[in-house]
Write a protein that holds these residues in place. Structure first.
Motif, PDB file in Angstrom:
ATOM      1  N   ASN A 115       9.275  -7.981  11.342  1.00 36.43           N
ATOM      2  CA  ASN A 115       8.315  -8.144  10.256  1.00 36.43           C
ATOM      3  C   ASN A 115       7.708  -6.820   9.814  1.00 36.43           C
ATOM      4  OD1 ASN A 115       8.645 -10.968  10.248  1.00 36.43           O
ATOM      5  ND2 ASN A 115       7.161 -11.179  11.923  1.00 36.43           N
ATOM      6  N   ALA A 116       8.435  -5.760   9.971  1.00 30.38           N
ATOM      7  CA  ALA A 116       7.939  -4.433   9.581  1.00 30.38           C
ATOM      8  C   ALA A 116       8.995  -3.734   8.727  1.00 30.38           C
ATOM      9  CB  ALA A 116       7.611  -3.594  10.817  1.00 30.38           C
ATOM     10  N   TYR A 117       8.514  -3.079   7.674  1.00 27.22           N
ATOM     11  CA  TYR A 117       9.430  -2.453   6.722  1.00 27.22           C
ATOM     12  C   TYR A 117       8.833  -1.132   6.244  1.00 27.22           C
ATOM     13  CZ  TYR A 117      11.240  -7.203   6.617  1.00 27.22           C
ATOM     14  OH  TYR A 117      11.739  -8.422   6.989  1.00 27.22           O
ATOM     15  N   SER A 118       9.729  -0.286   5.759  1.00 21.81           N
ATOM     16  CA  SER A 118       9.301   0.894   5.032  1.00 21.81           C
ATOM     17  C   SER A 118       9.853   0.801   3.624  1.00 21.81           C
ATOM     18  CB  SER A 118       9.802   2.179   5.698  1.00 21.81           C
ATOM     19  OG  SER A 118       8.843   2.681   6.596  1.00 21.81           O
ATOM     20  N   LEU A 119       9.041   1.223   2.699  1.00 19.83           N
ATOM     21  CA  LEU A 119       9.439   1.205   1.300  1.00 19.83           C
ATOM     22  C   LEU A 119       9.774   2.635   0.899  1.00 19.83           C
ATOM     23  CD1 LEU A 119       9.549  -1.119  -0.759  1.00 19.83           C
ATOM     24  CD2 LEU A 119       7.270  -0.420  -1.542  1.00 19.83           C
ATOM     25  N   THR A 120      10.891   2.805   0.224  1.00 15.77           N
ATOM     26  CA  THR A 120      11.286   4.156  -0.177  1.00 15.77           C
ATOM     27  C   THR A 120      11.927   4.100  -1.553  1.00 15.77           C
ATOM     28  OG1 THR A 120      12.592   6.101   0.441  1.00 15.77           O
ATOM     29  CG2 THR A 120      13.566   3.954   0.909  1.00 15.77           C
ATOM     30  N   GLY A 121      11.866   5.198  -2.253  1.00 16.83           N
ATOM     31  CA  GLY A 121      12.469   5.247  -3.580  1.00 16.83           C
ATOM     32  C   GLY A 121      11.474   5.694  -4.635  1.00 16.83           C
ATOM     33  N   ASP A 122      11.592   5.103  -5.817  1.00 11.96           N
ATOM     34  CA  ASP A 122      10.724   5.480  -6.942  1.00 11.96           C
ATOM     35  C   ASP A 122       9.452   4.644  -6.867  1.00 11.96           C
ATOM     36  OD1 ASP A 122      12.896   7.045  -7.792  1.00 11.96           O
ATOM     37  OD2 ASP A 122      13.754   5.326  -8.861  1.00 11.96           O
ATOM     38  N   ILE A 123       8.554   5.031  -5.989  1.00 10.04           N
ATOM     39  CA  ILE A 123       7.405   4.165  -5.695  1.00 10.04           C
ATOM     40  C   ILE A 123       6.104   4.955  -5.714  1.00 10.04           C
ATOM     41  CG2 ILE A 123       8.670   2.463  -4.340  1.00 10.04           C
ATOM     42  CD1 ILE A 123       7.834   4.002  -1.828  1.00 10.04           C
ATOM     43  N   ASN A 124       5.019   4.243  -5.973  1.00 12.39           N
ATOM     44  CA  ASN A 124       3.676   4.779  -5.784  1.00 12.39           C
ATOM     45  C   ASN A 124       2.738   3.601  -5.535  1.00 12.39           C
ATOM     46  OD1 ASN A 124       3.269   3.617  -8.255  1.00 12.39           O
ATOM     47  ND2 ASN A 124       2.737   5.506  -9.334  1.00 12.39           N
ATOM     48  N   TYR A 125       1.430   3.883  -5.542  1.00 13.14           N
ATOM     49  CA  TYR A 125       0.459   2.835  -5.242  1.00 13.14           C
ATOM     50  C   TYR A 125      -0.038   2.205  -6.533  1.00 13.14           C
ATOM     51  CZ  TYR A 125      -3.766   0.434  -3.745  1.00 13.14           C
ATOM     52  OH  TYR A 125      -4.719  -0.525  -3.537  1.00 13.14           O
ATOM     53  N   LEU A 126       0.033   0.903  -6.603  1.00  9.82           N
ATOM     54  CA  LEU A 126      -0.460   0.164  -7.759  1.00  9.82           C
ATOM     55  C   LEU A 126      -1.672  -0.656  -7.326  1.00  9.82           C
ATOM     56  CD1 LEU A 126      -0.244  -0.922 -10.654  1.00  9.82           C
ATOM     57  CD2 LEU A 126       1.344  -2.668  -9.799  1.00  9.82           C
ATOM     58  N   SER A 127      -2.820  -0.322  -7.897  1.00 14.83           N
ATOM     59  CA  SER A 127      -4.044  -1.055  -7.593  1.00 14.83           C
ATOM     60  C   SER A 127      -4.163  -2.230  -8.548  1.00 14.83           C
ATOM     61  CB  SER A 127      -5.266  -0.132  -7.744  1.00 14.83           C
ATOM     62  OG  SER A 127      -6.456  -0.874  -7.572  1.00 14.83           O
ATOM     63  N   VAL A 128      -4.324  -3.410  -8.000  1.00 13.30           N
ATOM     64  CA  VAL A 128      -4.435  -4.626  -8.818  1.00 13.30           C
ATOM     65  C   VAL A 128      -5.767  -5.303  -8.507  1.00 13.30           C
ATOM     66  CG1 VAL A 128      -3.446  -6.885  -9.317  1.00 13.30           C
ATOM     67  CG2 VAL A 128      -1.951  -4.934  -8.866  1.00 13.30           C
ATOM     68  N   PHE A 129      -6.563  -5.526  -9.525  1.00 15.13           N
ATOM     69  CA  PHE A 129      -7.869  -6.140  -9.337  1.00 15.13           C
ATOM     70  C   PHE A 129      -7.701  -7.613  -8.974  1.00 15.13           C
ATOM     71  CE2 PHE A 129     -11.525  -8.524 -10.849  1.00 15.13           C
ATOM     72  CZ  PHE A 129     -12.575  -7.806 -10.318  1.00 15.13           C
ATOM     73  N   SER A 130      -8.378  -8.024  -7.944  1.00 14.94           N
ATOM     74  CA  SER A 130      -8.392  -9.441  -7.598  1.00 14.94           C
ATOM     75  C   SER A 130      -9.793  -9.803  -7.143  1.00 14.94           C
ATOM     76  CB  SER A 130      -7.375  -9.757  -6.500  1.00 14.94           C
ATOM     77  OG  SER A 130      -7.727  -9.101  -5.308  1.00 14.94           O
ATOM     78  N   ASN A 131     -10.162 -11.015  -7.361  1.00 13.63           N
ATOM     79  CA  ASN A 131     -11.501 -11.470  -7.000  1.00 13.63           C
ATOM     80  C   ASN A 131     -11.378 -12.764  -6.222  1.00 13.63           C
ATOM     81  OD1 ASN A 131     -14.292 -11.702  -6.869  1.00 13.63           O
ATOM     82  ND2 ASN A 131     -14.431 -12.766  -8.829  1.00 13.63           N
ATOM     83  N   SER A 132     -11.663 -12.704  -4.940  1.00 11.73           N
ATOM     84  CA  SER A 132     -11.471 -13.877  -4.079  1.00 11.73           C
ATOM     85  C   SER A 132     -12.758 -14.402  -3.471  1.00 11.73           C
ATOM     86  CB  SER A 132     -10.502 -13.527  -2.938  1.00 11.73           C
ATOM     87  OG  SER A 132      -9.261 -13.100  -3.452  1.00 11.73           O
ATOM     88  N   TYR A 133     -13.807 -13.593  -3.486  1.00 16.65           N
ATOM     89  CA  TYR A 133     -15.020 -13.988  -2.779  1.00 16.65           C
ATOM     90  C   TYR A 133     -16.273 -13.801  -3.633  1.00 16.65           C
ATOM     91  CZ  TYR A 133     -12.044 -13.633   1.363  1.00 16.65           C
ATOM     92  OH  TYR A 133     -11.040 -13.787   2.270  1.00 16.65           O
TER      93      TYR A 133
END
Lengths: 411, 77
Positions: A172-190
């Protein structure tokens, strides 16, 4: 029978083992001489056994070195890496059927690829962003790492035609590689629920905004019941722990009466509207503005009351005066039965942004409006504990006091 | 299990075990306007021993009490 060439002999479609020996010269009587072809032999006698197993044999995981468990868990889809292509046009949760495949994501809006736990050992895939919509990887009881020089691990394909590989690194562990960066997505759960007796959020009292000449407050409120005379939330000005008497608070007496009390030099400036039509258990966005000349009260993005004032905010320009916030109560220690979400404060006039904050009824990412204080009421804190982390530039956390609870009821 | 509320006299605060009530500390209690009374609340089925024999109120009952002039000022302060 006259002598014949082997190629002239009749075909024996179903040879028995002894037939091989039956290829003989002319003999009167028996046996009948027939040819045996390699094709017929192979037809009747394919692989006779695998690992000692005879008859119809189903391959097992261990019959091929390095196959892992793919033979049984994804046998019909096992192929050399990235041979097959599957197209996705909406959010999707990976299954073993995608093992070793290219996942071509084609959408104009974002597609979330969820990586669940329990995928077969060695599961891997290649993901391509085929459309304008970003492709984001979401871990579900799994770990997705990726190289980053910053604090946020990459989680998405950078842009159209970008490619990302999901590489297995353990259970259940992976590494992501390639054309990637961090995408921040707004979510409201609480949100946070206050019982209206004595519980509240109390911010650190050491907030210095002495030089402000205007301010804006905004919050989403869901009323459990209406409390005549009660304050829903407040900004308090003062000098010390025992001197926080300059309360600026939202007061909602009933379904039809909402007020904002701006505490300025010389007393309160009241801004009241008695034409509202509030309902219990519904979410509303309230915003209050002091622009230096006017006090304004907004409801759901619309200005519902305004009054001119000469009362400068009591804490503004006064040496040693700080502010702090109480959510779930106003008017000193009076509490209000309600839920509150997405409280934000600015040291400036944000009148022109109130409709953006309301966002047609759904909270959105207001970071572009640069709030000085922004309490997301459980989001960013996992909906547990007693600390509400300030997501504004001020970095002044709030503390849940006297037992308020987190709720998943959100606007 | 529903939350219960108990009003106590101000001079009984020292007997409160704040590990067994929802209130954070003595310093965060809400007092009546004349400072003679306060209250605590708890979520457990078992009443804390220091509250034995005292009247328990439901959420709606305590809200009614707190809305009276003894607990809530008429005008903003």
């Amino acid at each position: 029978m006259a002598n014949k060439k082997l190629t002239d002999l009749n075909d024996l479609p179903s040879p028995a083992g002894a037939d091989i020996l039956a290829i003989v010269d002319d003999v009167v009587g028996t046996p009948t001489t027939k040819k045996v072809t390699a094709t017929n032999l192979m037809t009747l006698a394919p692989v006779q056994s695998v690992a000692g197993r005879t008859g119809t044999v189903t391959l097992s995981n261990t019959d091929i070195s390095g196959l892992g468990s793919a033979a049984t868990t994804a046998s019909t889809d096992y192929a050399s890496a990235f041979y097959n292509i599957v197209t996705k046009t909406a959010n999707y949760t990976l299954t073993n059927a995608e093992n070793g495949k290219v996942i071509f994501c084609n959408s104009s809006s974002r597609i979330d690829i969820t990586v669940p736990s329990g995928l077969t050992s060695g599961f891997n895939c290649r993901v391509v962003q085929g459309g304008a919509g970003r492709v984001r990887f979401v871990a579900s009881s799994t770990t997705i790492n990726g190289y980053t020089s910053g604090s946020d691990a990459p989680n998405a394909v950078i842009g159209q035609h970008g490619v990302a590989d999901l590489v297995p690194t353990g259970t259940n562990a992976y590494s992501l590689t390639g054309d990637i960066n961090y995408l921040s997505v707004f979510s409201n759960s609480y949100s946070v629920s206050f019982d209206g007796t004595d519980d509240f959020l109390n911010s650190d009292p050491n907030i210095t905004h002495a030089s402000v000449s205007s301010y804006t407050m905004s919050a989403w409120v869901n009323f459990t019941s209406f409390s005549n005379g009660g304050g829903v939330y407040q900004m308090r000005g003062g000098q010390s722990a025992t001197d926080w008497n300059y309360n600026n608070f939202l007061r909602v007496d009933s379904a039809t009466s909402a007020s904002y009390y701006h505490r300025g030099t010389g007393g309160y400036q009241e801004c009241t509207y008695t034409g509202v039509n509030l309902s219990l258990s519904n979410w509303y966005n309230f915003a209050q503005v002091w622009d230096g000349t006017n006090v304004k009260l907004y409801l759901d993005g619309a200005l519902i009351s305004t009054t001119t004032t000469t009362k400068t905010a009591s804490f503004a320009g006064r040496s040693g005066y700080n502010i702090k916030f109480d959510l779930g109560r106003g008017r000193a220690s009076n509490s209000y039965p309600c839920k509150i979400d997405e409280f934000a404060w600015w040291d400036s006039d944000k009148s022109s942004s109130v409709s953006n904050i309301y966002n047609s009824g759904t909270p959105s990412d207001i970071s572009s409006l640069s709030p000085v204080h922004w309490y997301r009421m459980g989001d960013n804190d996992g909906g547990s504990g007693t600390t509400i982390t300030d997501q504004g530039s001020g970095g002044t956390d709030g503390t849940l006091t006297n037992g308020p609870t987190f709720s998943t009821d959100v606007p | 299990m529903s939350r219960k509320y108990v009003i106590i006299n101000a001079d009984e605060v020292s007997s409160v075990d704040f590990n067994k009530v929802e209130e954070t500390s003595e310093n965060t209690l809400r007092y009546s306007l004349d400072n003679s009374q306060t209250f605590v609340k708890y979520d457990t089925d078992t009443t804390p021993s220091f509250l034995d024999g005292k009247t328990q109120y439901t959420h709606s009952e305590i809200l009614e009490i707190l809305a009276t002039d003894e607990w809530t000022p008429n005008e903003p302060t």
